[in-house]
Design a protein around this motif. Structure first.
Motif, short mmCIF file in Angstrom:
data_model
loop_
_atom_site.label_atom_id
_atom_site.label_comp_id
_atom_site.label_asym_id
_atom_site.label_seq_id
_atom_site.Cartn_x
_atom_site.Cartn_y
_atom_site.Cartn_z
N ASN A 189 -2.11 -4.97 8.94
CA ASN A 189 -1.54 -4.35 8.38
C ASN A 189 -0.26 -3.82 9.27
O ASN A 189 0.06 -4.43 10.10
CB ASN A 189 -2.37 -2.54 7.99
N ARG A 190 0.67 -3.00 8.52
CA ARG A 190 1.95 -3.60 9.53
C ARG A 190 2.23 -3.03 10.65
O ARG A 190 2.58 -3.70 11.73
CB ARG A 190 3.54 -2.51 8.32
N TRP A 191 0.75 -1.69 11.08
CA TRP A 191 1.18 -1.33 12.28
C TRP A 191 0.95 -1.98 13.23
O TRP A 191 1.04 -2.91 14.47
CB TRP A 191 0.32 -0.46 12.40
N ILE A 213 5.21 4.75 1.87
CA ILE A 213 5.43 6.54 3.06
C ILE A 213 6.33 6.02 4.35
O ILE A 213 7.45 6.18 4.84
CB ILE A 213 4.47 6.96 3.19
N GLY A 214 5.61 4.68 5.07
CA GLY A 214 6.09 4.41 5.78
C GLY A 214 7.87 3.54 6.12
O GLY A 214 8.46 3.97 6.99
N SER A 258 1.06 -1.21 -0.18
CA SER A 258 0.43 0.09 0.17
C SER A 258 1.40 1.15 0.35
O SER A 258 2.03 1.04 0.05
CB SER A 258 -1.41 0.29 1.32
N ILE A 259 0.52 2.47 -0.40
CA ILE A 259 1.18 3.39 -0.21
C ILE A 259 1.61 3.95 1.38
O ILE A 259 2.79 4.77 1.48
CB ILE A 259 0.39 4.78 -0.53
N GLY A 260 0.55 3.68 2.27
CA GLY A 260 1.45 3.62 3.12
C GLY A 260 2.70 3.00 3.78
O GLY A 260 2.84 3.49 4.19
N ASP A 261 2.54 1.60 3.47
CA ASP A 261 3.10 1.49 3.75
C ASP A 261 5.00 1.45 2.67
O ASP A 261 5.98 1.61 3.28
CB ASP A 261 3.21 -0.91 2.81
#
Lengths: 293, 507, 328
Positions: free
Chosen positions: C229-231, A13-14, A8-11
């Motif tokens: 998810n990752r978190w 950016i993370g 994902s985009i969040g990934d």
């Protein structure tokens, strides 16, 4: 891990943030050491006048030539380096033997006498008799002025031992039970199951002990009499810590800063080289892989 | 479980007893010294990575000259006192041991009779002609309750000196200052009158570091304060900072600081970097030891060939006051002879004879320079020129740490320094000695001071610094003196006055 | 409990218990063999020298005899303790020690864990390994060098014509204030803390990385299948997996709450900050190792030990109370 395909985009950016932060930290942490290296190749006047630099104006090998000069301090430096390497190697093996056996023994459930033993260890962690009684014990055992005095008096760190013990406790029980049914003795289980499963921990604490031996100067100062037996750290310390304040005689000049930096580099590089070799044990999944294999 | 506990307890107890017993009798069995071939073990400081080996040519030559076999234990100088303290605790004694600092444990050990009392032996000029020449002043300084327990290593008494940029003085048309007023003026001119002539206001007068005590004590002596301690109008010993001259000195330094003649970061400026701003041409005065001028001169030549470094010993308060200088204690450690390793008077006599001989010029030349023709040659003026062969120089390394240098003799070699200022330094030493103000409490032991000394010293060091940099007022400084008194200072004053009253040599 | 039961037990039951114990001991005979070297080590090098604690109750100097003729002499009871506790600087030392130590626990302790978790998230293996090696370099840089670099960075200008060290100038530009990092006040505590963070954070990650190496990869795979998810993976898998190690390290850290070390502090000390930076360790170093006042410094150490014991026990109880295994 190959199964992670969709990102994902969040990934992303993370990831970017993580890589940036970690890279920045790595740079901050390594910069001063780069200065030390640069200074070891610089001329004395440059160190005295330039506040901080990473590339010397007129690079020179003078300091290293002086440290390794075959007719000067070279033989002493090489001898003490060799001594340090040997003490570190032998010492670490002895540390690991004593620590692992005891940690494993204390991790066994239902062991009669475990509680008092643990209490004793805890007691010695907090209370200590101090330097003199230990010195007298070392002397009474005939270890004064021998390398045994650098190795044996600290061959188990209670702190390390307890952490390792906790790791042993968390090992899956099923494997051990299976091994026991196969007719393994406890020693067999220790060697064949517990140790292979604990390589990351053994590598970690092996490194801790090794670094401890490598950096130790106080033991050598206390227990060794013959300066030919001195390990590198004691030689290094005497050079690096000398300042004009503590050299009271008229003709004793403290060693030049560039020489100090060179011995620091020489004293640091060998032990830095150990870590990359141990890194394979830290890769995620090593333990699980061992279980399956 | 209780049983296991009991077993552990019993086993431990037994082990404790056994080791205790072993330790109790450890270290006391020492064979007496063979008079035919005496083996003398010597523990002293080392400054080099590779100190001279016992089988080096020089040690062999020294052995032959002394008629003994010397065995050296080299202890790194940076941890020397820690080694001595622990070695004493373990009863691990050499024949001759250097005492670096007179720590509480050394004083206690001396009082407990761990070392031979040498007071009478050092007066026996028939038996020990060299040792009998030890200076009474220095022996007084190293004595404990009136007893001398060792043979000191001589150091220059008049070592204090001011390093100064001579070319700056010349640029400004000034001379080497001789009075406080002139000194003040030099600092002002170095700060305000562009001494390096570059048209930029980028210089100041004097570098002072977080080791404020050095410059401050020198200044205080010049201003007329006692050295460390002094007798007040009632004939009572008081610390120097309780005298009016001390406050005058503080005010003087404060005025310099306020005017920017001293570096404004003096309280946090590390003394390791003392030379730095002098070398880079940002300041032109350092009050420290005179031989600093030699190091500075050697280093500055590389950076700024036109710089000229000069040195002087003192200035006086006024044009017509007598000079006063701050002396060192005159020694750098002393060698004691532990009773544990030298058990009989005969053995002691033997060891002292050897140490006496070690003070001959021949022996000291071996220790300082090695063997003529191998480790050094003599130039036409009679100066020793050391060989450049590192392998040979190594054979002499640190042997000078055994040299006591008690006897002044023309047969002793010296080297010629390349920098011009070196000769001037020798003159400063000589001149300083004439005007040295001694510290009356140097030999006295104060029990209060040995338990609270570092704390007490810290109180006044902090107060002095804070007053000069303007963090506290004069009233607050006075309050710190009161605090010093109440936290044990009064006890120190009482101890010293008691010792002073009991000291026959001064009354 | 055991005692209460004993009364009720018949001779027969006692015999059964005894037999069971014997059987258990026999079953564990090889374990005892494994324990033997360590046991001997602790007896010889740790328990035997314990008599040294008694020095705290004596007027003791290095040459004072303890055994033999000296055994009955020089006992002074609690004088050393009284001297220490009534010393005007006791509260000062306690305050400084606690400030330095607590700041380390609060600000420094979590950092290696965070860094280890960050490193664990990095998937480019060669880069991760390179970074790991770099961050642990500072651990090997001698304190003397760190001190001199610090002096350089925070240096104040010596005269109005000069500029200060890099950090001093940055702070001045950003805030317009002059930073007196080595002067009095709290500044010295931050200096010590930052030095410590710089030197030990990378090194501290090693133990947590080792713990992370033990996390079962299958758990992550399962979580991904479940759509975590990752978190969430971090919160529900990674952190619980290393919690045991974190707690162990914390309990151990509490045991050294009065330890500050002496080398770093002594190097950074000057007359302006000494009242804030003198701690038990620097004090004991000066009075014990250098001066040799062993009776007095042993008393100080004993005091430190007792505080350690209380802290480590409390931390361990707390750990158990919140459902962790604790240390012992």
């Amino acid at each position: 891990m190959i199964s992670i395909k969709r990102r994902s985009i969040g990934d992303i950016i993370g990831d970017i943030i993580i890589y940036l932060v970690v890279t920045l930290l790595a740079v901050i942490m390594v910069i001063p050491f780069i200065y030390v290296i640069a200074a070891s190749f610089a001329k004395e006047a440059e160190i005295q006048t330039r506040p901080i630099f990473f590339i010397p104006e007129n690079p020179t090998l003078d300091a290293y030539k002086q440290v390794f000069s075959p007719s000067g301090m070279g033989p002493t430096v090489l001898r003490s380096l060799l001594i340090s390497i040997c003490v570190t190697l032998v010492g670490t093996l002895i540390n690991l033997f004593f620590t692992l056996t005891m940690a494993y023994g204390l991790s066994r459930p239902n062991l009669i006498g475990k509680k008092p033993l643990l209490n004793m260890v805890l007691f010695t962690m907090v209370f200590g008799g101090g330097m003199i009684p230990l010195f007298l014990v070392v002397k009474a055992l005939g270890m004064y002025d021998t390398y045994a005095a650098l190795i044996l008096p600290g061959c188990i760190s209670a702190y390390n031992m307890l952490i390792i013990r906790n790791f042993f406790i968390e090992l899956p029980n099923e494997l051990e039970e299976a091994a026991a049914i196969d007719g393994c003795t406890e020693i067999g289980i220790f060697l064949k199951i517990a140790l292979p499963l604990s390589m990351p921990i053994i590598a970690t604490f092996g490194l801790f002990y090794a670094v401890g031996h490598w950096n130790d100067y106080f033991g050598a100062l206390m227990y060794l009499n013959d300066s030919k037996k001195y390990p590198f750290q004691l030689v290094l310390r005497n050079l690096v810590m000398q300042t004009q304040d503590n050299s009271t005689s008229l003709d004793e000049l403290p060693p030049e800063d560039t020489l100090k930096m060179a011995v620091i580099v020489i004293g640091t590089v060998p032990i830095l080289c150990v870590y990359p070799f141990l890194q394979k044990y830290f890769a995620a999944g090593v333990m699980v892989g061992a279980v399956k294999g | 479980m209780t049983q296991t506990w009991k077993k552990i307890a019993t086993a431990s107890l037994a082990a404790v007893m056994i080791t205790g017993a072993l330790a109790g009798c450890g270290g006391s069995e020492t064979a007496s010294i063979d008079p035919e071939n005496p083996v003398i073990t010597i523990q002293t400081k080392s400054f080099n990575a590779d100190s001279a080996a016992d089988d080096s040519q020089v040690v062999q030559a020294l052995n032959e000259y002394l008629g003994a076999t010397l065995k050296f234990t080299w202890v790194p100088s940076t941890s020397y006192d820690e080694k001595v303290t622990t070695a004493m605790a373990a009863g691990e004694y050499p024949t001759v041991m250097l005492i670096g600092t007179r720590s509480a444990s050394v004083i206690q050990a001396s009082k407990d009779g761990a070392f031979w009392d040498l007071t009478e032996y050092l007066k026996d000029s028939d038996k020990y002609p060299n040792l009998a020449q030890t200076s009474e002043l220095v022996n007084h300084n190293i004595s404990i309750d009136g007893h001398v327990y060792g043979i000191y290593r001589t150091r220059e008494l008049g070592r204090a000196g001011v390093t100064i940029r001579k070319d700056w003085l010349d640029n400004l048309g000034l001379d080497i200052p001789t009075t406080i007023e002139e000194f003040s003026n030099v600092l002002r001119a170095f700060t305000e009158d562009d001494p390096d002539g570059n048209g930029v206001d980028d210089t100041y007068g004097m570098i002072v570091t977080d080791y404020l005590d050095g410059p401050l004590n020198n200044l205080a002596i010049w201003m007329g304060a006692p050295n460390g301690w002094g007798l007040d109008e009632n004939g009572e010993l008081k610390p120097a900072f309780m005298f009016d001259e001390w406050k005058e000195t503080l005010n003087l330094m404060k005025s310099w600081y306020d005017a920017g003649y001293i570096n404004s970061d003096m309280a946090t400026y590390s003394s390791d970097k003392w030379n730095e701003q002098f070398l880079t041409g940002q300041a032109g005065v350092i009050i420290d030891v005179a031989d600093r001028a030699r190091r500075v001169a050697a280093n500055i030549a590389e950076l700024n060939p036109s710089a000229v470094v000069d040195v002087f010993g003192y200035v006086t308060k006024d044009a017509d006051t007598e000079p006063r200088t701050l002396p060192t204690t005159g020694y750098d450690g002393y060698f004691v002879i532990p009773k544990a390793s030298v058990t009989t008077e005969e053995d002691l006599d033997l060891v002292l004879t050897i140490l006496d001989k070690a003070n001959d010029a021949t022996a000291e030349n071996y220790m300082n320079y090695g063997i003529e023709g191998i480790h050094y040659t003599l130039d036409e003026e009679g100066y020793a020129v050391k060989t450049e062969d590192e392998a040979l120089l190594k054979e002499v390394n640190d042997l000078n740490q055994f040299a006591m240098g008690i006897v002044d003799s023309d047969d002793k070699l010296s080297t010629k320094y390349t920098v011009e200022v070196a000769e001037k330094i020798e003159q400063v030493y000589e001149e300083n000695r004439n005007w040295a103000v001694s510290n009356p409490v140097e030999p006295y032991i104060s029990d209060t001071y040995s338990t609270k000394g570092p704390q007490l010293d810290a109180i006044m060091a902090e107060a002095n610094t804070k007053y000069i940099v303007g963090q506290i007022t004069e009233e607050e400084w006075d309050a710190q003196v009161e605090r010093w008194l109440s936290q044990g200072g009064q006890g120190v004053i009482d101890d010293y006055n008691e010792a002073y009253a009991a000291d026959d040599s001064v009354n | 409990m055991a005692k209460a039961q004993k009364v009720a037990l018949s001779a027969e039951e006692k015999a059964v218990i005894k037999r069971k114990r014997k059987a258990q001991i026999f079953k564990d005979r090889w374990v005892y063999l494994l324990l033997l070297p360590g046991f001997l080590y602790f007896i010889i090098f740790k328990i035997v020298p314990m008599w040294g604690i008694l020095i705290a109750f004596k007027d003791y100097f290095p040459t004072t005899q303890f055994w033999g003729a000296g055994l009955t002499k020089n006992w002074i009871g609690f004088d050393n303790f009284i001297q220490f506790f009534t010393d005007s600087s006791f509260l000062q030392l306690l305050r400084n020690t606690l400030i330095i130590s607590l700041m380390n626990i609060i600000f420094f302790f979590p950092l290696p864990i965070i860094l280890a978790l960050l490193l664990n998230e990095m998937k480019v293996q060669w880069y991760k390994k390179a970074v790991q090696t770099l961050v642990y370099v500072p651990h090997f840089v001698s304190m003397v060098v760190i001190a001199s670099i610090t002096f350089m960075l925070v240096k104040e200008p010596s005269s109005s014509a000069q500029s200060g060290g890099a950090l001093y100038e940055i702070v001045k530009t950003l805030t317009g204030k002059e930073m007196h990092a080595l002067g009095g006040g709290w500044a010295i505590y931050w200096v010590l803390l930052i030095q410590n963070i710089w030197k030990e954070t990378g090194w501290g990650t090693i133990i947590f990385l080792a713990a992370l190496a033990g996390v079962d990869v299958e758990q992550y795979e399962a979580a991904i299948v479940d759509g975590a998810n990752r978190w969430q993976q971090l919160i529900y898998i990674t952190i619980p997996a290393i919690m045991g190690t974190v707690v162990t390290m914390f309990v151990l850290r509490m045991g050294s709450v009065l330890d500050t070390g002496f080398e770093q502090i002594i190097l950074m000390q000057n007359t302006l900050n000494r009242t804030n930076s003198e701690t038990f360790d620097t004090y004991v170093y000066q009075y014990g190792r250098v001066e040799g006042n062993y009776g007095y410094t042993t008393a100080v150490s004993l005091f430190k030990s007792i505080v350690s014991l209380i802290c480590i026990q409390t931390a361990n109880r707390l750990a158990k109370a919140v459902g962790q295994a604790g240390l012992f």
